[in-house]
Motif scaffolding. Sequence first.
Motif, mmCIF file in Angstrom:
data_model
loop_
_atom_site.group_PDB
_atom_site.id
_atom_site.type_symbol
_atom_site.label_atom_id
_atom_site.label_comp_id
_atom_site.label_asym_id
_atom_site.label_seq_id
_atom_site.Cartn_x
_atom_site.Cartn_y
_atom_site.Cartn_z
ATOM 1 N N ALA A 126 0.835 -1.206 0.000
ATOM 2 C CA ALA A 126 0.000 0.000 0.000
ATOM 3 C C ALA A 126 0.872 1.258 0.000
ATOM 4 O O ALA A 126 0.570 2.223 -0.708
ATOM 5 C CB ALA A 126 -0.930 -0.005 1.211
ATOM 6 N N GLU A 127 1.940 1.238 0.771
ATOM 7 C CA GLU A 127 2.815 2.413 0.805
ATOM 8 C C GLU A 127 3.509 2.604 -0.541
ATOM 9 O O GLU A 127 3.677 3.723 -1.006
ATOM 10 C CB GLU A 127 3.840 2.293 1.922
ATOM 11 C CG GLU A 127 4.652 3.543 2.063
ATOM 12 C CD GLU A 127 4.961 3.920 3.488
ATOM 13 O OE1 GLU A 127 5.841 4.767 3.659
ATOM 14 O OE2 GLU A 127 4.340 3.384 4.414
ATOM 15 N N TYR A 128 3.893 1.513 -1.171
ATOM 16 C CA TYR A 128 4.492 1.600 -2.502
ATOM 17 C C TYR A 128 3.493 2.213 -3.493
ATOM 18 O O TYR A 128 3.846 3.071 -4.288
ATOM 19 C CB TYR A 128 4.916 0.206 -2.977
ATOM 20 C CG TYR A 128 5.320 0.164 -4.427
ATOM 21 C CD1 TYR A 128 6.566 0.624 -4.826
ATOM 22 C CD2 TYR A 128 4.449 -0.327 -5.392
ATOM 23 C CE1 TYR A 128 6.940 0.599 -6.159
ATOM 24 C CE2 TYR A 128 4.806 -0.356 -6.727
ATOM 25 C CZ TYR A 128 6.050 0.109 -7.103
ATOM 26 O OH TYR A 128 6.417 0.090 -8.430
ATOM 27 N N HIS A 179 3.663 7.361 1.209
ATOM 28 C CA HIS A 179 3.645 7.446 2.668
ATOM 29 C C HIS A 179 2.586 8.430 3.181
ATOM 30 O O HIS A 179 1.869 8.143 4.135
ATOM 31 C CB HIS A 179 5.033 7.843 3.172
ATOM 32 C CG HIS A 179 5.106 7.962 4.648
ATOM 33 N ND1 HIS A 179 5.091 6.858 5.476
ATOM 34 C CD2 HIS A 179 5.170 9.053 5.458
ATOM 35 C CE1 HIS A 179 5.153 7.261 6.727
ATOM 36 N NE2 HIS A 179 5.210 8.585 6.746
ATOM 37 N N GLY A 180 2.475 9.584 2.545
ATOM 38 C CA GLY A 180 1.546 10.610 3.011
ATOM 39 C C GLY A 180 0.098 10.169 2.983
ATOM 40 O O GLY A 180 -0.643 10.366 3.958
ATOM 41 N N HIS A 181 -0.328 9.563 1.883
ATOM 42 C CA HIS A 181 -1.722 9.115 1.785
ATOM 43 C C HIS A 181 -2.007 7.982 2.759
ATOM 44 O O HIS A 181 -3.095 7.896 3.331
ATOM 45 C CB HIS A 181 -2.064 8.700 0.356
ATOM 46 C CG HIS A 181 -2.090 9.848 -0.593
ATOM 47 N ND1 HIS A 181 -2.949 10.917 -0.453
ATOM 48 C CD2 HIS A 181 -1.351 10.109 -1.690
ATOM 49 C CE1 HIS A 181 -2.743 11.785 -1.438
ATOM 50 N NE2 HIS A 181 -1.770 11.318 -2.193
ATOM 51 N N LEU A 182 -1.029 7.113 2.947
ATOM 52 C CA LEU A 182 -1.226 6.022 3.900
ATOM 53 C C LEU A 182 -1.341 6.574 5.328
ATOM 54 O O LEU A 182 -2.175 6.117 6.109
ATOM 55 C CB LEU A 182 -0.087 5.018 3.798
ATOM 56 C CG LEU A 182 -0.437 3.612 4.246
ATOM 57 C CD1 LEU A 182 -1.523 3.016 3.382
ATOM 58 C CD2 LEU A 182 0.780 2.735 4.236
ATOM 59 N N MET A 186 -7.626 -0.211 7.521
ATOM 60 C CA MET A 186 -7.224 0.435 6.276
ATOM 61 C C MET A 186 -8.144 0.142 5.100
ATOM 62 O O MET A 186 -8.339 1.003 4.254
ATOM 63 C CB MET A 186 -5.787 0.030 5.942
ATOM 64 C CG MET A 186 -4.800 0.446 7.018
ATOM 65 S SD MET A 186 -4.877 2.200 7.416
ATOM 66 C CE MET A 186 -4.090 2.863 5.987
ATOM 67 N N VAL A 187 -8.709 -1.050 5.062
ATOM 68 C CA VAL A 187 -9.621 -1.377 3.951
ATOM 69 C C VAL A 187 -10.820 -0.426 3.948
ATOM 70 O O VAL A 187 -11.320 -0.045 2.898
ATOM 71 C CB VAL A 187 -10.076 -2.856 4.030
ATOM 72 C CG1 VAL A 187 -11.204 -3.146 3.070
ATOM 73 C CG2 VAL A 187 -8.909 -3.780 3.747
ATOM 74 N N LEU A 194 -12.061 6.196 1.764
ATOM 75 C CA LEU A 194 -12.642 7.465 2.214
ATOM 76 C C LEU A 194 -11.849 8.670 1.717
ATOM 77 O O LEU A 194 -12.372 9.784 1.696
ATOM 78 C CB LEU A 194 -12.740 7.500 3.744
ATOM 79 C CG LEU A 194 -13.708 6.510 4.372
ATOM 80 C CD1 LEU A 194 -13.676 6.634 5.885
ATOM 81 C CD2 LEU A 194 -15.119 6.705 3.852
ATOM 82 N N LEU A 195 -10.604 8.459 1.321
ATOM 83 C CA LEU A 195 -9.800 9.561 0.803
ATOM 84 C C LEU A 195 -10.315 10.061 -0.546
ATOM 85 O O LEU A 195 -9.846 11.083 -1.041
ATOM 86 C CB LEU A 195 -8.328 9.146 0.688
ATOM 87 C CG LEU A 195 -7.620 8.882 2.016
ATOM 88 C CD1 LEU A 195 -6.218 8.348 1.760
ATOM 89 C CD2 LEU A 195 -7.568 10.125 2.873
#
Length: 93
Positions: free
Chosen positions: A8-10, A14-17, A38-39, A44-45
């Motif tokens: 997910a970070e890839y 990092h910021g969105h995660l 997280m799912v 929601l973003l």
Amino acid sequence: NRWRFTLAEYHAGHGHLTDARRLAMDMGRDPNSWENGMVQALPLLMDRRHHSGTRHGYYGGAKTVDYVEEILNRCRMYIRLVDRQPAPPKVPG
């Protein structure tokens, strides 16, 4: 969880995660759990009501959830297809 968070970070950065983890905490979910936090938080973003209060703004988080599951499904498939302990070579004789 580590594989999922790494993928997910890839994919998301990092910021969105980090934004999604904060949203998970705001929702009373575990920000360190993929399935229980997280799912639900990443998609929601994409919603203005949620991403407008985040540091990094809008992000198509549902795509990241799909990406993570797709990569892990491929990994499972490859593991099943590849013989991990191949038979020793036959010696003529």
